[in-house]
Design an enzyme around this catalytic site. Sequence first.
Site, mmCIF file in Angstrom:
data_model
loop_
_atom_site.group_PDB
_atom_site.id
_atom_site.type_symbol
_atom_site.label_atom_id
_atom_site.label_comp_id
_atom_site.label_asym_id
_atom_site.label_seq_id
_atom_site.Cartn_x
_atom_site.Cartn_y
_atom_site.Cartn_z
ATOM 1 N N PRO A 16 -19.923 9.653 -27.299
ATOM 2 C CA PRO A 16 -19.879 10.699 -26.278
ATOM 3 C C PRO A 16 -19.781 10.067 -24.896
ATOM 4 C CG PRO A 16 -22.096 10.457 -27.159
ATOM 5 C CD PRO A 16 -21.214 9.588 -27.995
ATOM 6 N N MET A 17 -18.830 10.539 -24.100
ATOM 7 C CA MET A 17 -18.655 10.024 -22.740
ATOM 8 C C MET A 17 -18.510 11.203 -21.789
ATOM 9 S SD MET A 17 -16.096 6.758 -23.350
ATOM 10 C CE MET A 17 -15.079 7.543 -24.610
ATOM 11 N N CYS A 101 -28.440 6.035 -22.363
ATOM 12 C CA CYS A 101 -27.859 6.208 -21.026
ATOM 13 C C CYS A 101 -28.554 5.308 -20.007
ATOM 14 C CB CYS A 101 -27.966 7.658 -20.583
ATOM 15 S SG CYS A 101 -27.203 7.969 -18.971
ATOM 16 N N ASN A 203 -21.969 -0.983 -31.419
ATOM 17 C CA ASN A 203 -21.197 -0.504 -30.278
ATOM 18 C C ASN A 203 -21.210 -1.580 -29.198
ATOM 19 O OD1 ASN A 203 -21.857 1.764 -27.584
ATOM 20 N ND2 ASN A 203 -19.855 1.336 -28.427
ATOM 21 N N GLY A 204 -20.063 -1.762 -28.563
ATOM 22 C CA GLY A 204 -19.972 -2.725 -27.469
ATOM 23 C C GLY A 204 -18.851 -3.718 -27.664
ATOM 24 N N GLY A 227 -16.289 3.491 -27.560
ATOM 25 C CA GLY A 227 -16.383 4.206 -26.298
ATOM 26 C C GLY A 227 -15.212 3.864 -25.403
ATOM 27 N N ARG A 228 -15.433 2.931 -24.479
ATOM 28 C CA ARG A 228 -14.406 2.613 -23.483
ATOM 29 C C ARG A 228 -13.114 2.083 -24.109
ATOM 30 N NH1 ARG A 228 -16.907 -1.644 -19.898
ATOM 31 N NH2 ARG A 228 -17.942 -2.214 -21.852
#
Length: 370
Positions: A16-17, A101, A203-204, A227-228
């Site tokens: 989620p972003m 977050c 993640n990452g 994500g990104r």
Amino acid sequence: MKIGTFEVWPPVVLAPMAGITNIGFRTLCREQGGGLFVSEMITSRALVERVPLTFQMIRFGAEEHPRSIQLYGVDPAIIGKAARMIAEEDLADHIDLNFGCPVPKVTRRGGGSALPYKRNLLRAILREAVKNAGPLPVTIKMRKGIDDDHLTYLDAGRIAAEEGIAAVALHARTAKQHYGGSADWDAVKRLKDAVPEIPVLGNGDIWTADDALRMVAETGCDGVVVGRGCLGRPWLFRDLDLAFQGSAERTRPSLGEVAAMMIRHAELLCEVIGSESHGLADFRKHVGWYLKGFVIGADTRRALTTVSSLAELRERAAELDPGRPWPAEADGPRGKSGERNKVMLPHGWLDDPDEMAVPGADAEDATSGG
């Protein structure tokens, strides 16, 4: 990979972003490949108080399944009410809780990546969420900790497993790192070793499908959270689909194919938002991500970010050289980056990790979810 009763294949989750993973972007990514696609984060208090904007943020397409909501909160009672509401009103099929977050306005109030430091509070939140969600699986996403001196992820993972959480996702950075430096994939392996009984997602620094395969191979994690890496690259989900099937095929779109994807993205946003002008305004931030790596003049880029209609976007996109090949330097970091000098925390937050005090209501104001 199983999350509760749901089979997730390929074992890939869209992170989620805020301002990104609305129904339009999720639709675009789902058109490319499979996985679990999570909505933008909403606050539990805003949901319980039925803030209209929050309900707009959790709309789902007719074909979306399972429907996945990320919930943020700091109060066990409010989280419990929100989880019960989601289950009873059939608002979603899966609840993900945000404890990752790193944004100062969240951590300075004791939320997000600051909260797992308070172990008893974390346990109380997870217990209420699981108890009230009924048959819906509840998962969590977290970071390694506040900083290298205050790591929380192993304790948090064990608490999550004990309280019936269906899966845990680890962004392998601390809150202090924000989005800077390199993700510590060894931490993902340590977490998987600590809680082998539930799925662990890493993640990452997953910029390509091969990064995802490498993370799984190196850490033993059950799946990945992207994500990104998909910003301006929704076809990454096609590559991930292929990669987890064992195919070496990868997408290397020409500039013309990228332009077509941009137009499709803008059309979806206009449709979802219900206004060409507002949809295109929302699309502007994506232009630079789509064009990263391509040698394109500043005037052309500027023109693409100032269009006022879909017709004008198509016209400007047609001026791009459609045959220009995918540049080798196009992959790699996009979006936020940089490390924080310090993590903003409530006064005395680090004094006692066992303290049970619930942060004030301002930590979860109704507007912060939308």
